[in-house]
Write a protein that holds these residues in place. Structure first.
Motif, mmCIF file in Angstrom:
data_model
loop_
_atom_site.group_PDB
_atom_site.id
_atom_site.type_symbol
_atom_site.label_atom_id
_atom_site.label_comp_id
_atom_site.label_asym_id
_atom_site.label_seq_id
_atom_site.Cartn_x
_atom_site.Cartn_y
_atom_site.Cartn_z
ATOM 1 N N TRP A 189 -12.166 -26.637 -0.010
ATOM 2 C CA TRP A 189 -12.547 -26.342 -1.390
ATOM 3 C C TRP A 189 -11.582 -27.023 -2.347
ATOM 4 O O TRP A 189 -10.364 -27.037 -2.140
ATOM 5 C CB TRP A 189 -12.529 -24.840 -1.653
ATOM 6 N N SER A 190 -12.100 -27.568 -3.421
ATOM 7 C CA SER A 190 -11.269 -28.291 -4.392
ATOM 8 C C SER A 190 -10.149 -27.424 -4.958
ATOM 9 O O SER A 190 -9.015 -27.890 -5.142
ATOM 10 C CB SER A 190 -12.143 -28.835 -5.526
ATOM 11 N N ALA A 191 -10.430 -26.159 -5.240
ATOM 12 C CA ALA A 191 -9.389 -25.288 -5.799
ATOM 13 C C ALA A 191 -8.293 -24.992 -4.781
ATOM 14 O O ALA A 191 -7.132 -24.793 -5.151
ATOM 15 C CB ALA A 191 -9.999 -23.974 -6.292
ATOM 16 N N GLU A 192 -8.657 -24.982 -3.500
ATOM 17 C CA GLU A 192 -7.642 -24.800 -2.456
ATOM 18 C C GLU A 192 -6.698 -26.004 -2.437
ATOM 19 O O GLU A 192 -5.503 -25.856 -2.186
ATOM 20 C CB GLU A 192 -8.306 -24.618 -1.095
ATOM 21 N N SER A 218 -7.892 -28.017 -17.636
ATOM 22 C CA SER A 218 -8.989 -28.952 -17.900
ATOM 23 C C SER A 218 -8.728 -30.358 -17.381
ATOM 24 O O SER A 218 -9.652 -31.050 -16.937
ATOM 25 C CB SER A 218 -9.266 -29.014 -19.408
ATOM 26 N N SER A 219 -7.473 -30.804 -17.448
ATOM 27 C CA SER A 219 -7.147 -32.176 -17.056
ATOM 28 C C SER A 219 -6.740 -32.308 -15.589
ATOM 29 O O SER A 219 -6.436 -33.402 -15.131
ATOM 30 C CB SER A 219 -6.016 -32.709 -17.941
ATOM 31 N N ASN A 220 -6.743 -31.209 -14.848
ATOM 32 C CA ASN A 220 -6.380 -31.252 -13.429
ATOM 33 C C ASN A 220 -7.654 -31.484 -12.612
ATOM 34 O O ASN A 220 -8.527 -30.629 -12.558
ATOM 35 C CB ASN A 220 -5.721 -29.933 -13.025
ATOM 36 N N PRO A 221 -7.787 -32.643 -11.948
ATOM 37 C CA PRO A 221 -9.038 -32.970 -11.249
ATOM 38 C C PRO A 221 -9.344 -32.064 -10.063
ATOM 39 O O PRO A 221 -10.502 -31.951 -9.662
ATOM 40 C CB PRO A 221 -8.817 -34.413 -10.800
ATOM 41 N N ALA A 222 -8.308 -31.425 -9.493
ATOM 42 C CA ALA A 222 -8.544 -30.510 -8.385
ATOM 43 C C ALA A 222 -9.073 -29.170 -8.897
ATOM 44 O O ALA A 222 -9.942 -28.549 -8.275
ATOM 45 C CB ALA A 222 -7.269 -30.303 -7.578
ATOM 46 N N LYS A 223 -8.559 -28.716 -10.036
ATOM 47 C CA LYS A 223 -9.003 -27.452 -10.608
ATOM 48 C C LYS A 223 -10.348 -27.596 -11.335
ATOM 49 O O LYS A 223 -11.190 -26.704 -11.270
ATOM 50 C CB LYS A 223 -7.946 -26.929 -11.594
#
Length: 352
Positions: free
Chosen positions: A234-237, A314-319
């Motif tokens: 998962w991207s957030a992980e 907002s600017s963090n591509p993983a979050k």
């Protein structure tokens, strides 16, 4: 004398009833009842649950699962109404609707729905949001430890490279991993052609030696510890792992990523419908949603909460996966049972 004894007996009975009420009412279920929710692991912070209980007096009983299929099986096997709220992903919402497992939502009791972005409303899997409210989602992202992996990785196809033997952690999710394999061959995450799936199955087996761990609960742990050096999770992980290990990098596959979006739904047999409405509305409050994002930074449908989070989120591509990533991605769909049986057989064979 008889009157005195009768009065004493009545007093004793009244005291006993009061004590019984104190011991089993508010302590067990809260002064305003209870709510049974069944949600994804590491997705709803205890701090947010505590806040809801304090504000409403409703006791929340939270259980967790790690795959849509596990959730569906559990809801079916439990007594009707065992769970009030479930949290299915997009395709699973459609499946539960088709099986008459969900209850229509009362939007007059959900004023905070106005905080949900228009692009997340009226989804194909539930036109008009009759049964679901969008919560959070993301992508099946590639993660790489740049200090440990020499090869350049930019696609799902790269994860099948023999040089990655014994280094991968991947989601314990057959739709994601079989879909990833299919996508790496130029097919769809929702492939149904049996001849194509036979090809996909052969390539899927090439992943076997590369995978150390199948984990949908907390795949970041193996990356932080160094037990695994790459994977599809998962991207957030990935975002949470990167905070602990700066050598980790998020990569979105050139083929286009696996996309998912999870939702709040109420079961058909819910015994606490009014409390379920209160909880869902509470979770759409921007301040409460921001509390969730602080702990579990997934892609969020709540525009007001995103504004509160600021640029760091907002600017963090993983979050917060970029719009172009989402545009290139693909959501999984509800498939016929015969096709799902093929997928299940492929998955069992991979994990033998």
């Amino acid at each position: 004398m008889k009157k005195k004894v009768l009065c004493l007996l009545m007093i004793v009975c009244m005291v006993a009833m009061l004590l019984t009420g104190c011991g089993s009412g508010s302590d067990k279920a809260g002064s305003n009842g209870e709510l049974n929710i069944f949600v994804w692991t590491e997705y709803v912070p205890e701090s947010v649950i505590d806040k809801f209980e304090k504000e409403t007096g409703i006791k929340v009983n939270m259980s967790t699962y790690s795959s849509n299929e596990d959730m569906l099986s559990k809801v079916k096997s439990e007594a009707p109404g065992a769970y009030d709220i479930v949290q299915p992903s997009d395709y699973m919402v459609a499946q539960m609707i088709s099986q008459d497992m969900l209850k229509e939502l009362d939007f007059e009791k959900l004023p905070n729905f106005e905080n949900i972005g228009e692009s997340y409303k009226n989804p194909s899997y539930d036109p008009g949001n009759v049964y679901s409210v969008p919560y959070m989602g993301g992508a099946g992202a590639i993660v790489v430890n740049t200090k440990k992996i020499d090869m350049e990785i930019d696609s799902y196809d790269d994860l099948f490279d023999p040089s990655l033997k014994g280094q991968l952690v991947v989601l314990d999710d057959f739709r994601a991993i079989i879909g990833m394999t299919s996508k790496s061959m130029g097919y769809s995450f929702n492939e149904t052609d049996e001849a194509v799936l036979e090809e996909v199955s052969k390539k899927l087996m090439k992943l076997k030696d590369n995978v150390v761990l199948y984990d949908s609960d907390s795949p970041k742990s193996a990356l932080i510890s160094g037990d695994c050096n790459a994977g599809m999770i998962w991207s957030a992980e990935v975002a949470m792992a990167m905070e602990e290990n700066p050598d980790l990098e998020v990569i979105y596959p050139s083929e286009g990523p696996y996309l998912f979006f999870d939702n709040w739904c109420v079961t058909k047999e819910s015994k606490n419908y009014e409390n379920a409405m209160k909880f869902i509305n509470f979770m759409m409050d921007p301040e409460n949603m921001a509390m969730v994002l602080e702990e579990f930074p997934y892609l969020c449908a709540n525009e007001k909460a995103i504004e509160m989070m600021g640029d760091e989120y907002s600017s963090n591509p993983a979050k917060n996966p970029p719009a172009e990533v989402i545009a290139k991605g693909e959501y999984v769909q509800n498939l016929d049972s015969d096709v799902l049986d093929i997928y299940s057989h492929m998955w069992t064979k991979l994990k033998e």
